[in-house]
Write a protein that holds these residues in place. Structure first.
Motif, PDB file in Angstrom:
ATOM      1  N   ILE A  17       0.832  -1.203   0.000  1.00 34.73           N
ATOM      2  CA  ILE A  17       0.000   0.000   0.000  1.00 34.73           C
ATOM      3  C   ILE A  17       0.866   1.252   0.000  1.00 34.73           C
ATOM      4  O   ILE A  17       0.654   2.187  -0.792  1.00 34.73           O
ATOM      5  CB  ILE A  17      -0.958   0.001   1.213  1.00 34.73           C
ATOM      6  N   ILE A  18       1.878   1.266   0.859  1.00 32.09           N
ATOM      7  CA  ILE A  18       2.786   2.421   0.922  1.00 32.09           C
ATOM      8  C   ILE A  18       3.511   2.605  -0.407  1.00 32.09           C
ATOM      9  O   ILE A  18       3.661   3.730  -0.920  1.00 32.09           O
ATOM     10  CB  ILE A  18       3.789   2.256   2.074  1.00 32.09           C
ATOM     11  N   LEU A  19       3.973   1.480  -0.982  1.00 34.32           N
ATOM     12  CA  LEU A  19       4.688   1.545  -2.262  1.00 34.32           C
ATOM     13  C   LEU A  19       3.810   2.163  -3.343  1.00 34.32           C
ATOM     14  O   LEU A  19       4.233   3.078  -4.063  1.00 34.32           O
ATOM     15  CB  LEU A  19       5.127   0.142  -2.678  1.00 34.32           C
ATOM     16  N   PHE A  20       2.569   1.706  -3.464  1.00 33.64           N
ATOM     17  CA  PHE A  20       1.710   2.180  -4.549  1.00 33.64           C
ATOM     18  C   PHE A  20       1.151   3.575  -4.274  1.00 33.64           C
ATOM     19  O   PHE A  20       0.876   4.320  -5.217  1.00 33.64           O
ATOM     20  CB  PHE A  20       0.597   1.174  -4.827  1.00 33.64           C
ATOM     21  N   LEU A  21       1.002   3.924  -3.011  1.00 38.16           N
ATOM     22  CA  LEU A  21       0.642   5.311  -2.709  1.00 38.16           C
ATOM     23  C   LEU A  21       1.780   6.242  -3.125  1.00 38.16           C
ATOM     24  O   LEU A  21       1.552   7.338  -3.637  1.00 38.16           O
ATOM     25  CB  LEU A  21       0.333   5.479  -1.224  1.00 38.16           C
ATOM     26  N   GLY A  22       3.013   5.789  -2.921  1.00 38.95           N
ATOM     27  CA  GLY A  22       4.168   6.569  -3.363  1.00 38.95           C
ATOM     28  C   GLY A  22       4.212   6.700  -4.876  1.00 38.95           C
ATOM     29  O   GLY A  22       4.506   7.781  -5.409  1.00 38.95           O
ATOM     30  N   LEU A  23       3.916   5.591  -5.581  1.00 36.15           N
ATOM     31  CA  LEU A  23       3.877   5.649  -7.046  1.00 36.15           C
ATOM     32  C   LEU A  23       2.761   6.564  -7.537  1.00 36.15           C
ATOM     33  O   LEU A  23       2.928   7.291  -8.521  1.00 36.15           O
ATOM     34  CB  LEU A  23       3.680   4.246  -7.614  1.00 36.15           C
ATOM     35  N   GLY A  24       1.618   6.535  -6.829  1.00 35.52           N
ATOM     36  CA  GLY A  24       0.522   7.427  -7.189  1.00 35.52           C
ATOM     37  C   GLY A  24       0.909   8.884  -7.012  1.00 35.52           C
ATOM     38  O   GLY A  24       0.625   9.724  -7.876  1.00 35.52           O
ATOM     39  N   ALA A  25       1.574   9.182  -5.884  1.00 29.30           N
ATOM     40  CA  ALA A  25       2.030  10.555  -5.634  1.00 29.30           C
ATOM     41  C   ALA A  25       3.040  10.994  -6.688  1.00 29.30           C
ATOM     42  O   ALA A  25       3.010  12.132  -7.183  1.00 29.30           O
ATOM     43  CB  ALA A  25       2.634  10.655  -4.231  1.00 29.30           C
ATOM     44  N   ALA A  26       3.936  10.071  -7.056  1.00 25.77           N
ATOM     45  CA  ALA A  26       4.939  10.387  -8.074  1.00 25.77           C
ATOM     46  C   ALA A  26       4.284  10.629  -9.429  1.00 25.77           C
ATOM     47  O   ALA A  26       4.711  11.510 -10.192  1.00 25.77           O
ATOM     48  CB  ALA A  26       5.947   9.247  -8.181  1.00 25.77           C
ATOM     49  N   SER A  27       3.227   9.884  -9.724  1.00 23.76           N
ATOM     50  CA  SER A  27       2.515  10.064 -10.987  1.00 23.76           C
ATOM     51  C   SER A  27       1.845  11.432 -11.052  1.00 23.76           C
ATOM     52  O   SER A  27       1.879  12.102 -12.095  1.00 23.76           O
ATOM     53  CB  SER A  27       1.467   8.962 -11.162  1.00 23.76           C
ATOM     54  N   ILE A  28       1.253  11.838  -9.943  1.00 25.75           N
ATOM     55  CA  ILE A  28       0.614  13.159  -9.895  1.00 25.75           C
ATOM     56  C   ILE A  28       1.664  14.258 -10.040  1.00 25.75           C
ATOM     57  O   ILE A  28       1.483  15.229 -10.785  1.00 25.75           O
ATOM     58  CB  ILE A  28      -0.169  13.329  -8.582  1.00 25.75           C
ATOM     59  N   TRP A  29       2.786  14.081  -9.324  1.00 25.20           N
ATOM     60  CA  TRP A  29       3.883  15.056  -9.423  1.00 25.20           C
ATOM     61  C   TRP A  29       4.385  15.159 -10.859  1.00 25.20           C
ATOM     62  O   TRP A  29       4.584  16.264 -11.390  1.00 25.20           O
ATOM     63  CB  TRP A  29       5.020  14.638  -8.490  1.00 25.20           C
ATOM     64  N   ALA A  30       4.588  14.015 -11.512  1.00 24.84           N
ATOM     65  CA  ALA A  30       5.091  14.017 -12.882  1.00 24.84           C
ATOM     66  C   ALA A  30       4.090  14.649 -13.837  1.00 24.84           C
ATOM     67  O   ALA A  30       4.468  15.350 -14.782  1.00 24.84           O
ATOM     68  CB  ALA A  30       5.407  12.586 -13.326  1.00 24.84           C
ATOM     69  N   ALA A  31       2.792  14.413 -13.591  1.00 24.27           N
ATOM     70  CA  ALA A  31       1.753  14.980 -14.449  1.00 24.27           C
ATOM     71  C   ALA A  31       1.761  16.498 -14.407  1.00 24.27           C
ATOM     72  O   ALA A  31       1.522  17.162 -15.419  1.00 24.27           O
ATOM     73  CB  ALA A  31       0.381  14.448 -14.028  1.00 24.27           C
ATOM     74  N   ILE A  32       2.059  17.054 -13.244  1.00 26.80           N
ATOM     75  CA  ILE A  32       1.993  18.505 -13.070  1.00 26.80           C
ATOM     76  C   ILE A  32       3.278  19.190 -13.512  1.00 26.80           C
ATOM     77  O   ILE A  32       3.253  20.212 -14.210  1.00 26.80           O
ATOM     78  CB  ILE A  32       1.689  18.851 -11.602  1.00 26.80           C
ATOM     79  N   THR A  33       4.423  18.645 -13.115  1.00 24.26           N
ATOM     80  CA  THR A  33       5.693  19.348 -13.307  1.00 24.26           C
ATOM     81  C   THR A  33       6.295  19.171 -14.695  1.00 24.26           C
ATOM     82  O   THR A  33       7.399  19.647 -14.939  1.00 24.26           O
ATOM     83  CB  THR A  33       6.722  18.900 -12.248  1.00 24.26           C
ATOM     84  N   TYR A  34       5.571  18.520 -15.592  1.00 20.50           N
ATOM     85  CA  TYR A  34       6.059  18.421 -16.967  1.00 20.50           C
ATOM     86  C   TYR A  34       6.217  19.811 -17.582  1.00 20.50           C
ATOM     87  O   TYR A  34       7.211  20.107 -18.251  1.00 20.50           O
ATOM     88  CB  TYR A  34       5.114  17.557 -17.801  1.00 20.50           C
ATOM     89  N   THR A  35       5.233  20.684 -17.353  1.00 19.37           N
ATOM     90  CA  THR A  35       5.325  22.046 -17.904  1.00 19.37           C
ATOM     91  C   THR A  35       5.165  23.138 -16.843  1.00 19.37           C
ATOM     92  O   THR A  35       5.456  24.302 -17.124  1.00 19.37           O
ATOM     93  CB  THR A  35       4.249  22.287 -18.985  1.00 19.37           C
ATOM     94  N   VAL A  36       4.707  22.782 -15.647  1.00 18.00           N
ATOM     95  CA  VAL A  36       4.435  23.790 -14.619  1.00 18.00           C
ATOM     96  C   VAL A  36       5.661  23.978 -13.729  1.00 18.00           C
ATOM     97  O   VAL A  36       6.299  23.017 -13.303  1.00 18.00           O
ATOM     98  CB  VAL A  36       3.222  23.379 -13.747  1.00 18.00           C
ATOM     99  N   GLY A  37       5.969  25.237 -13.445  1.00 16.56           N
ATOM    100  CA  GLY A  37       7.072  25.553 -12.542  1.00 16.56           C
ATOM    101  C   GLY A  37       8.326  25.975 -13.276  1.00 16.56           C
ATOM    102  O   GLY A  37       8.481  25.751 -14.479  1.00 16.56           O
ATOM    103  N   THR A  38       9.247  26.577 -12.528  1.00 19.57           N
ATOM    104  CA  THR A  38      10.486  27.079 -13.129  1.00 19.57           C
ATOM    105  C   THR A  38      11.438  25.965 -13.532  1.00 19.57           C
ATOM    106  O   THR A  38      12.324  26.169 -14.351  1.00 19.57           O
ATOM    107  CB  THR A  38      11.205  28.024 -12.144  1.00 19.57           C
ATOM    108  N   SER A  39      11.278  24.779 -12.943  1.00 21.95           N
ATOM    109  CA  SER A  39      12.153  23.650 -13.282  1.00 21.95           C
ATOM    110  C   SER A  39      11.387  22.548 -14.009  1.00 21.95           C
ATOM    111  O   SER A  39      11.694  21.363 -13.850  1.00 21.95           O
ATOM    112  CB  SER A  39      12.800  23.086 -12.008  1.00 21.95           C
ATOM    113  N   ALA A  40      10.368  22.932 -14.788  1.00 27.97           N
ATOM    114  CA  ALA A  40       9.562  21.946 -15.519  1.00 27.97           C
ATOM    115  C   ALA A  40      10.460  21.049 -16.369  1.00 27.97           C
ATOM    116  O   ALA A  40      11.226  21.539 -17.206  1.00 27.97           O
ATOM    117  CB  ALA A  40       8.555  22.675 -16.400  1.00 27.97           C
TER     118      ALA A  40
END
Length: 302
Positions: free
Chosen positions: A121-144
């Motif tokens: 559960i912890i592993l896949f919650l981490g993967l889910g969080a990483a997926s959300i992070w990757a979805a957003i930071t592809y173009t958003v932010g100064t270090s996209a």
């Protein structure tokens, strides 16, 4: 334009078949090993769609505020670029989609593992969080990372390896070495779709400082890179079929590479980047077709 149409425009529904391909192949692998759960399948599809919509909202916002989406852009107009949604509305859409994603991920992991498998559960919650992070930071932010030529790496990981192998693990609670091959196939084809997008936008991206891999290597080298991606995808799928060959039905997934071969020819003869726009849909749908053929070949017909 109504608000509903505006949000559907921002969600970019035409990108969804590609995002579903990894789930279908992962489910096909699980079925090949004797595992299937309808509820996991539906939740995995919904979660993947959620991630993709979040990514599309974020990309619309990120490219819009950076000025990347301008009059030079080829392809469908973005929501922020065309003014049908404001920055504030898109921000709200991103937040709401993240909340929905979190709920879907929680439902999926607890359904797949139960409360007793806390490590998974912890592993896949981490993967889910990483997926959300990757979805957003592809173009958003100064270090996209999409502006630094790293989009290919993230697409390969999340659409290919994590998408396919993670889905297999949800069902079966294990991963086999040979299952890497279909995961690599989907990852490479997904990178191919991104690369095609970057080939199409290479001139406008260069003007605004979006340093995709194509901008860094040049248009012609980007085309050669494209051929390598799709050729390796064919070899990976062929390798899996060779190692798991049962009868001629095992060869059915290779039919998915027929339209891909036509696509390669079209890319080869195309000299103007903007003329590659129709090929995005062809490659994405070909990848989806391949995933469906893979599922039926190694489950229904085998």
């Amino acid at each position: 334009m109504s608000k509903i149409k505006a949000w559907l425009n921002a969600a970019r529904l035409r990108t969804l078949p590609l995002s579903l391909s990894g789930i279908i192949v992962g489910t096909g692998l699980a079925g090949f090993y004797g595992y299937f759960n309808y509820s996991i399948f539906v939740l995995a599809l919904l979660t993947t769609v959620g991630f993709q919509v979040t990514s599309n909202f974020a990309n619309d916002y990120g490219d819009g505020v950076k000025g990347t989406d301008n009059e030079d852009r080829v392809g469908p107009k973005r929501a922020l670029q065309s003014g049908i949604l404001t920055k504030e509305e898109l921000k709200l859409g991103i937040i709401l989609s993240i909340v929905i994603n979190i709920i879907l991920v929680l439902l999926l992991v607890f359904l797949a593992f139960g409360i007793q498998n806390i490590g998974y559960i912890i592993l896949f919650l981490g993967l889910g969080a990483a997926s959300i992070w990757a979805a957003i930071t592809y173009t958003v932010g100064t270090s996209a990372y999409g502006y630094r030529g790293l989009g290919d790496v993230y697409v390969f990981l999340f659409f290919g390896l994590i998408g396919v192998l993670g889905c297999l693990f949800l069902y079966a609670k294990f991963i086999t070495t040979v299952s890497l091959l279909p995961a690599v196939t989907i990852g490479l084809l997904s990178v191919g779709v991104l690369n095609l997008n970057n080939l199409r936008d290479s001139l406008s991206d260069k003007k605004v400082g979006k340093n995709t891999l194509v901008v860094k290597m040049g248009f012609e080298n980007g085309k050669k890179y494209h051929y390598v991606l799709l050729s390796l995808a064919l070899l990976s799928m062929g390798g899996f079929i060779f190692m798991n060959y049962l009868n001629w039905i095992s060869l059915i997934p290779l039919l998915g590479f027929v339209p891909i071969s036509i696509h390669i020819r079209k890319v080869y003869i195309t000299e103007q980047p903007r003329l590659l726009d129709p090929e995005l849909k062809r490659l994405a749908l070909s990848t989806f077709l391949l995933s469906v053929l893979f599922y039926f070949s190694f489950n229904i017909f085998s």
